[in-house]
Design a protein around this motif. Structure first.
Motif, PDB file in Angstrom:
ATOM      1  N   UNK A  38       0.826  -1.203   0.000  1.00 31.15           N
ATOM      2  CA  UNK A  38       0.000   0.000   0.000  1.00 31.15           C
ATOM      3  C   UNK A  38       0.861   1.255   0.000  1.00 31.15           C
ATOM      4  N   UNK A  39       1.950   1.237   0.762  1.00 25.49           N
ATOM      5  CA  UNK A  39       2.857   2.388   0.812  1.00 25.49           C
ATOM      6  C   UNK A  39       3.456   2.663  -0.563  1.00 25.49           C
ATOM      7  N   UNK A  40       3.926   1.606  -1.241  1.00 22.05           N
ATOM      8  CA  UNK A  40       4.509   1.776  -2.578  1.00 22.05           C
ATOM      9  C   UNK A  40       3.485   2.310  -3.569  1.00 22.05           C
ATOM     10  N   UNK A  41       2.261   1.789  -3.499  1.00 27.55           N
ATOM     11  CA  UNK A  41       1.227   2.233  -4.431  1.00 27.55           C
ATOM     12  C   UNK A  41       0.764   3.659  -4.130  1.00 27.55           C
ATOM     13  N   UNK A  42       0.786   4.055  -2.861  1.00 28.48           N
ATOM     14  CA  UNK A  42       0.443   5.441  -2.521  1.00 28.48           C
ATOM     15  C   UNK A  42       1.507   6.403  -3.044  1.00 28.48           C
ATOM     16  N   UNK A  43       2.767   5.957  -3.061  1.00 28.22           N
ATOM     17  CA  UNK A  43       3.820   6.789  -3.639  1.00 28.22           C
ATOM     18  C   UNK A  43       3.581   6.981  -5.139  1.00 28.22           C
ATOM     19  N   UNK A  44       3.231   5.889  -5.830  1.00 28.59           N
ATOM     20  CA  UNK A  44       2.936   5.975  -7.264  1.00 28.59           C
ATOM     21  C   UNK A  44       1.736   6.888  -7.508  1.00 28.59           C
ATOM     22  N   UNK A  45       0.698   6.719  -6.678  1.00 30.02           N
ATOM     23  CA  UNK A  45      -0.476   7.587  -6.792  1.00 30.02           C
ATOM     24  C   UNK A  45      -0.068   9.044  -6.604  1.00 30.02           C
ATOM     25  N   UNK A  46       0.783   9.301  -5.635  1.00 27.47           N
ATOM     26  CA  UNK A  46       1.245  10.664  -5.385  1.00 27.47           C
ATOM     27  C   UNK A  46       1.997  11.263  -6.563  1.00 27.47           C
ATOM     28  N   UNK A  47       2.784  10.436  -7.265  1.00 21.73           N
ATOM     29  CA  UNK A  47       3.492  10.935  -8.447  1.00 21.73           C
ATOM     30  C   UNK A  47       2.500  11.492  -9.468  1.00 21.73           C
ATOM     31  N   UNK A  48       1.432  10.733  -9.715  1.00 21.05           N
ATOM     32  CA  UNK A  48       0.425  11.195 -10.669  1.00 21.05           C
ATOM     33  C   UNK A  48      -0.315  12.420 -10.175  1.00 21.05           C
ATOM     34  N   UNK A  49      -0.681  12.411  -8.891  1.00 24.22           N
ATOM     35  CA  UNK A  49      -1.387  13.559  -8.315  1.00 24.22           C
ATOM     36  C   UNK A  49      -0.539  14.822  -8.383  1.00 24.22           C
TER      37      UNK A  49
END
Length: 451
Positions: A123-134
């Motif tokens: 979840x932490x890794x995917x939230x980082x990826x989500x943050x890149x897009x955001x």
């Protein structure tokens, strides 16, 4: 429509794209661009806040302690900073639309995939990826919108679009409160992924490239004419060449980052970064810690939470600030906003024993804080020439994110040093004065420019 003077015998009719935007009514096509960018920013707010709404469910389902959540709560913030810093130069090189579509796709897939995570590390890794897009989406939406606005309404429209962020964060709270009991916490992340995927389709089909960017990059007249014809109609059908008169100093042969750090813009860039950084120090310090501080100040936990919730409600004041920025000196308008923010935050610290006045102080501080902070992207967009605009806006937003991280740690350090209630709010008010000084310095170094 004003034409650029031609040499005797010249057959080609030439038009300035900004003159076209200034001389024609704001069209349905431009409102469609506004709506798409507003939805992107709204989804940005929804997905950024989503992790906070599902955090209590994670504690229960995965048997975590509160400190265990620190990585997943901060992962998106680091992603937001990285996405913003990287996206600006890419948008100045490859176009606003391409980077905007790509960034929305990244945060859509990241958020959707987060709903299927089964451990904290994933979840932490995917939230980082989500943050890149955001982080990449926000500055490019601001840039594209600003480049389709007439000069007289640019700040107001850009600020109005930016209001989608707090609205999206609030909407996420209401939806999460209903969805989590009925469908579980994963449903919030699924929604935050599916809706942006649908928006990507609309962006590909409807969203145009920035006309100012196309002129700056030497696109063919037929391609530039297509979106302008939807704004100006027959007035541009005979135009064979489109040009752009920059109000800002041009920096020849420079990349987006080269423009931002060039001599005419270097000091102003640093001052924009400093002001936005300090604004987010205040915002995250108070958003994360006010309920705790109010509880320790003698309020009941539920009352402390409700009073603190008043703080983020005032962002719509940015529309009024945008109206003022279009008519008066924009640096001074926002500087006054930050100065009043500092005063009102200090005021919060003086009202620990009076619930009524505390409510008023928190609401006033929140209105001033969010209004000033939400006006900064429009200020940055107006400061830079087209060749460096996306980079300039993106770097301000990206560097500012680290202010959010610093703000979270600031109050923790102050409480560890046993400062009292009023002392903590006095210290948190200081960044508002620093932001004020930064904008005064920016104005003093470019006195002929209101932005």
């Amino acid at each position: 429509m004003r034409q650029v003077p031609q040499a005797p015998g010249a057959a080609a009719l030439t038009a300035d794209v900004q003159t076209v935007l200034n001389e024609h009514p704001f069209s349905r096509f431009q409102w469609a661009i506004f709506a798409l960018c507003f939805v992107i920013v709204l989804l940005d707010g929804f997905d950024t806040a989503a992790i906070g709404y599902i955090a209590p469910s994670l504690l229960t389902e995965w048997g975590l302690s509160k400190p265990d959540l620190a990585p997943v709560l901060s992962a998106a913030l680091f992603g937001l900073a990285g996405g913003a810093v990287c996206s600006g130069p890419l948008a100045d090189r490859f176009g606003r639309k391409a980077v905007l579509v790509g960034s929305v796709l990244v945060f859509a897939v990241g958020c959707l995939a987060s709903g299927y995570a089964h451990d904290l590390q994933t979840l932490t890794a995917l939230r980082f990826v989500t943050g890149l897009g955001l982080g990449a989406a926000m500055p490019n939406a601001v840039t594209l919108m600003s480049e389709y606005c007439p000069d007289a309404r640019r700040a107001m429209l850009t600020n109005a679009m930016f209001c989608g962020f707090p609205l999206g964060a609030a909407l996420g709270g209401f939806l999460a409160a209903w969805m989590i009991p009925h469908f579980g916490w994963r449903s919030v992340l699924h929604l935050g992924g599916v809706v942006p995927l649908l928006v990507v389709v609309l962006l590909v089909l409807v969203l145009p490239e920035s006309v100012r960017y196309m002129v700056a990059r030497g696109y063919a007249a037929d391609r530039i004419r297509k979106p302008l014809a939807r704004i100006a109609g027959d007035a541009v059908l005979q135009v064979q060449q489109f040009v752009m008169t920059e109000r800002k100093a041009a920096v020849a042969g420079k990349s987006g980052m080269g423009v931002v750090l060039s001599k005419p813009y270097r000091l102003g860039s640093f001052m924009l970064w400093l002001a936005y950084f300090m604004g987010l120090v205040i915002f995250y310090a108070l958003m994360n810690w006010m309920p705790v501080l109010f509880k320790e100040g003698g309020l009941e936990p539920q009352t402390a939470t409700l009073v603190a919730a008043l703080f983020p409600l005032g962002g719509v004041g940015a529309v009024f600030f945008g109206w003022l920025m279009d008519r008066f000196n924009a640096n001074r308008i926002i500087a006054v906003g930050y100065a009043l923010t500092a005063t009102s935050i200090w005021w919060i610290g003086q009202e620990a024993g009076s619930l009524g006045w505390l409510v008023v102080a928190v609401f006033v501080a929140g209105t001033l804080m969010n209004t000033a902070q939400s006006s900064m992207p429009a200020l940055a967009a107006a400061f830079y020439p087209t060749s460096g605009r996306a980079t300039g806006v993106a770097w301000m937003l990206g560097i500012g994110r680290f202010g959010g991280i610093a703000g979270s740690f600031l109050v923790a350090e102050l409480t560890a040093r046993h400062l009292g209630f009023s002392q903590i709010f006095t210290v948190v008010a200081i960044p508002g004065l620093i932001a004020t000084a930064a904008l005064v310095i920016k104005q003093a170094t470019s006195p002929k420019d209101g932005h």
